[in-house]
Scaffold this motif. Structure first.
Motif, PDB file in Angstrom:
ATOM      1  N   UNK A  64      -7.960  13.334   5.161  1.00 55.17           N
ATOM      2  CA  UNK A  64      -9.068  12.501   4.704  1.00 55.17           C
ATOM      3  C   UNK A  64     -10.113  12.457   5.813  1.00 55.17           C
ATOM      4  N   UNK A  65     -11.359  12.223   5.425  1.00 52.59           N
ATOM      5  CA  UNK A  65     -12.400  11.986   6.407  1.00 52.59           C
ATOM      6  C   UNK A  65     -13.074  10.655   6.108  1.00 52.59           C
ATOM      7  N   UNK A  66     -13.015   9.769   7.084  1.00 54.10           N
ATOM      8  CA  UNK A  66     -13.681   8.479   6.982  1.00 54.10           C
ATOM      9  C   UNK A  66     -15.066   8.575   7.601  1.00 54.10           C
ATOM     10  N   UNK A  67     -15.990   7.806   7.031  1.00 50.32           N
ATOM     11  CA  UNK A  67     -17.341   7.721   7.568  1.00 50.32           C
ATOM     12  C   UNK A  67     -17.699   6.263   7.823  1.00 50.32           C
ATOM     13  N   UNK A  68     -18.526   6.038   8.825  1.00 55.02           N
ATOM     14  CA  UNK A  68     -19.041   4.699   9.126  1.00 55.02           C
ATOM     15  C   UNK A  68     -20.523   4.845   9.425  1.00 55.02           C
ATOM     16  N   UNK A  69     -21.344   4.251   8.578  1.00 58.00           N
ATOM     17  CA  UNK A  69     -22.788   4.315   8.762  1.00 58.00           C
ATOM     18  C   UNK A  69     -23.284   2.971   9.268  1.00 58.00           C
ATOM     19  N   UNK A  70     -24.067   3.020  10.334  1.00 56.66           N
ATOM     20  CA  UNK A  70     -24.553   1.811  10.982  1.00 56.66           C
ATOM     21  C   UNK A  70     -26.036   1.604  10.707  1.00 56.66           C
ATOM     22  N   UNK A  91     -14.157   9.938  11.160  1.00 58.47           N
ATOM     23  CA  UNK A  91     -12.776  10.100  11.610  1.00 58.47           C
ATOM     24  C   UNK A  91     -12.120  11.117  10.686  1.00 58.47           C
ATOM     25  N   UNK A  92     -11.908  12.309  11.196  1.00 55.82           N
ATOM     26  CA  UNK A  92     -11.204  13.341  10.445  1.00 55.82           C
ATOM     27  C   UNK A  92      -9.716  13.155  10.693  1.00 55.82           C
ATOM     28  N   UNK A  93      -8.976  12.936   9.628  1.00 52.63           N
ATOM     29  CA  UNK A  93      -7.544  12.659   9.723  1.00 52.63           C
ATOM     30  C   UNK A  93      -6.774  13.781   9.037  1.00 52.63           C
ATOM     31  N   UNK A  94      -6.015  14.511   9.803  1.00 56.04           N
ATOM     32  CA  UNK A  94      -5.199  15.613   9.282  1.00 56.04           C
ATOM     33  C   UNK A  94      -3.717  15.310   9.473  1.00 56.04           C
ATOM     34  N   UNK A 139      -2.996  11.428  18.367  1.00 54.89           N
ATOM     35  CA  UNK A 139      -3.473  12.566  19.168  1.00 54.89           C
ATOM     36  C   UNK A 139      -3.046  13.882  18.544  1.00 54.89           C
ATOM     37  N   UNK A 140      -3.988  14.810  18.456  1.00 51.13           N
ATOM     38  CA  UNK A 140      -3.698  16.115  17.885  1.00 51.13           C
ATOM     39  C   UNK A 140      -3.825  16.168  16.375  1.00 51.13           C
ATOM     40  N   UNK A 141      -3.966  15.004  15.736  1.00 54.78           N
ATOM     41  CA  UNK A 141      -4.085  14.969  14.267  1.00 54.78           C
ATOM     42  C   UNK A 141      -5.430  14.409  13.812  1.00 54.78           C
ATOM     43  N   UNK A 142      -5.956  13.454  14.559  1.00 51.14           N
ATOM     44  CA  UNK A 142      -7.220  12.812  14.191  1.00 51.14           C
ATOM     45  C   UNK A 142      -8.321  13.257  15.153  1.00 51.14           C
ATOM     46  N   UNK A 143      -9.551  13.337  14.634  1.00 51.13           N
ATOM     47  CA  UNK A 143     -10.704  13.663  15.458  1.00 51.13           C
ATOM     48  C   UNK A 143     -11.844  12.714  15.142  1.00 51.13           C
ATOM     49  N   UNK A 144     -12.341  12.041  16.179  1.00 54.88           N
ATOM     50  CA  UNK A 144     -13.485  11.155  16.028  1.00 54.88           C
ATOM     51  C   UNK A 144     -14.736  11.920  16.438  1.00 54.88           C
ATOM     52  N   UNK A 145     -15.829  11.678  15.717  1.00 54.93           N
ATOM     53  CA  UNK A 145     -17.089  12.339  16.038  1.00 54.93           C
ATOM     54  C   UNK A 145     -18.234  11.446  15.602  1.00 54.93           C
ATOM     55  N   UNK A 146     -19.441  11.825  16.000  1.00 48.87           N
ATOM     56  CA  UNK A 146     -20.609  11.040  15.638  1.00 48.87           C
ATOM     57  C   UNK A 146     -21.796  11.962  15.418  1.00 48.87           C
ATOM     58  N   UNK A 171     -29.874  -7.501  11.026  1.00 52.17           N
ATOM     59  CA  UNK A 171     -28.632  -7.628  11.751  1.00 52.17           C
ATOM     60  C   UNK A 171     -27.837  -6.336  11.653  1.00 52.17           C
ATOM     61  N   UNK A 172     -26.825  -6.234  12.509  1.00 49.73           N
ATOM     62  CA  UNK A 172     -25.997  -5.033  12.528  1.00 49.73           C
ATOM     63  C   UNK A 172     -25.105  -5.002  11.292  1.00 49.73           C
ATOM     64  N   UNK A 173     -25.097  -3.855  10.618  1.00 49.48           N
ATOM     65  CA  UNK A 173     -24.193  -3.648   9.487  1.00 49.48           C
ATOM     66  C   UNK A 173     -23.469  -2.318   9.675  1.00 49.48           C
ATOM     67  N   UNK A 174     -22.174  -2.348   9.395  1.00 49.23           N
ATOM     68  CA  UNK A 174     -21.336  -1.153   9.454  1.00 49.23           C
ATOM     69  C   UNK A 174     -20.673  -0.977   8.103  1.00 49.23           C
ATOM     70  N   UNK A 175     -20.832   0.193   7.504  1.00 47.83           N
ATOM     71  CA  UNK A 175     -20.285   0.438   6.171  1.00 47.83           C
ATOM     72  C   UNK A 175     -19.384   1.663   6.224  1.00 47.83           C
ATOM     73  N   UNK A 176     -18.095   1.431   5.925  1.00 47.22           N
ATOM     74  CA  UNK A 176     -17.128   2.532   5.915  1.00 47.22           C
ATOM     75  C   UNK A 176     -16.997   3.113   4.517  1.00 47.22           C
ATOM     76  N   UNK A 177     -16.597   4.367   4.472  1.00 48.91           N
ATOM     77  CA  UNK A 177     -16.269   5.018   3.206  1.00 48.91           C
ATOM     78  C   UNK A 177     -15.287   6.143   3.478  1.00 48.91           C
ATOM     79  N   UNK A 178     -14.670   6.647   2.397  1.00 46.98           N
ATOM     80  CA  UNK A 178     -13.814   7.815   2.531  1.00 46.98           C
ATOM     81  C   UNK A 178     -12.328   7.558   2.443  1.00 46.98           C
ATOM     82  N   UNK A 179     -11.923   6.309   2.336  1.00 48.82           N
ATOM     83  CA  UNK A 179     -10.501   6.025   2.209  1.00 48.82           C
ATOM     84  C   UNK A 179      -9.976   6.426   0.842  1.00 48.82           C
TER      85      UNK A 179
END
Length: 112
Positions: free
Chosen positions: A18-24, A80-83, A64-71, A1-9
């Motif tokens: 901070x930079x958050x990560x989500x591995x699927x 999610x890079x949060x500045x 906007x202008x502070x956070x950047x989402x990428x994959x 099944x689908x699993x999503x695991x966040x980290x980085x908080x």
């Protein structure tokens, strides 16, 4: 099944980053649009940022202008890079894959 695991908080001072990560797993990640949401007590979960399969992005006005989402499809991971973090960014951040898959959430606290 689908699993999503966040980290980085964690706890960070105002103005910090901070930079958050989500591995699927259990899904074809490269074929999945993904998003970050956040929620504070007593409020509805709100969209923070969205990234499509081709890398197109959408951001909430408040980030906007502070956070950047990428994959990184090779790593099945979204970021999610949060500045320039502000106290009002304090929330539990959730990774989301439509239509109904959510991670467990990771707490971000911005405080001095």
């Amino acid at each position: 099944q689908v699993q999503l695991v966040e980290s980085g908080g964690g706890l960070v001072q105002p103005g910090g980053s901070l930079r958050l990560s989500c591995t699927a797993s259990g899904t074809i990640f490269s074929a999945s649009a993904m998003a970050w949401y956040r929620q504070t007590p007593g409020k509805q979960r709100e969209l923070v940022a969205y990234i499509s399969t081709d890398g197109s992005t959408i951001y909430a006005d408040s980030v906007k202008g502070r956070f950047t989402i990428s994959r990184d499809n090779a790593k099945n991971t979204m970021y999610l890079q949060m500045n320039s973090l502000k106290p009002e960014d304090t929330a539990v951040y959730y990774c989301h894959k439509g239509p109904r898959y959510w991670g467990q959430g990771t707490q971000v606290t911005v405080s001095s």
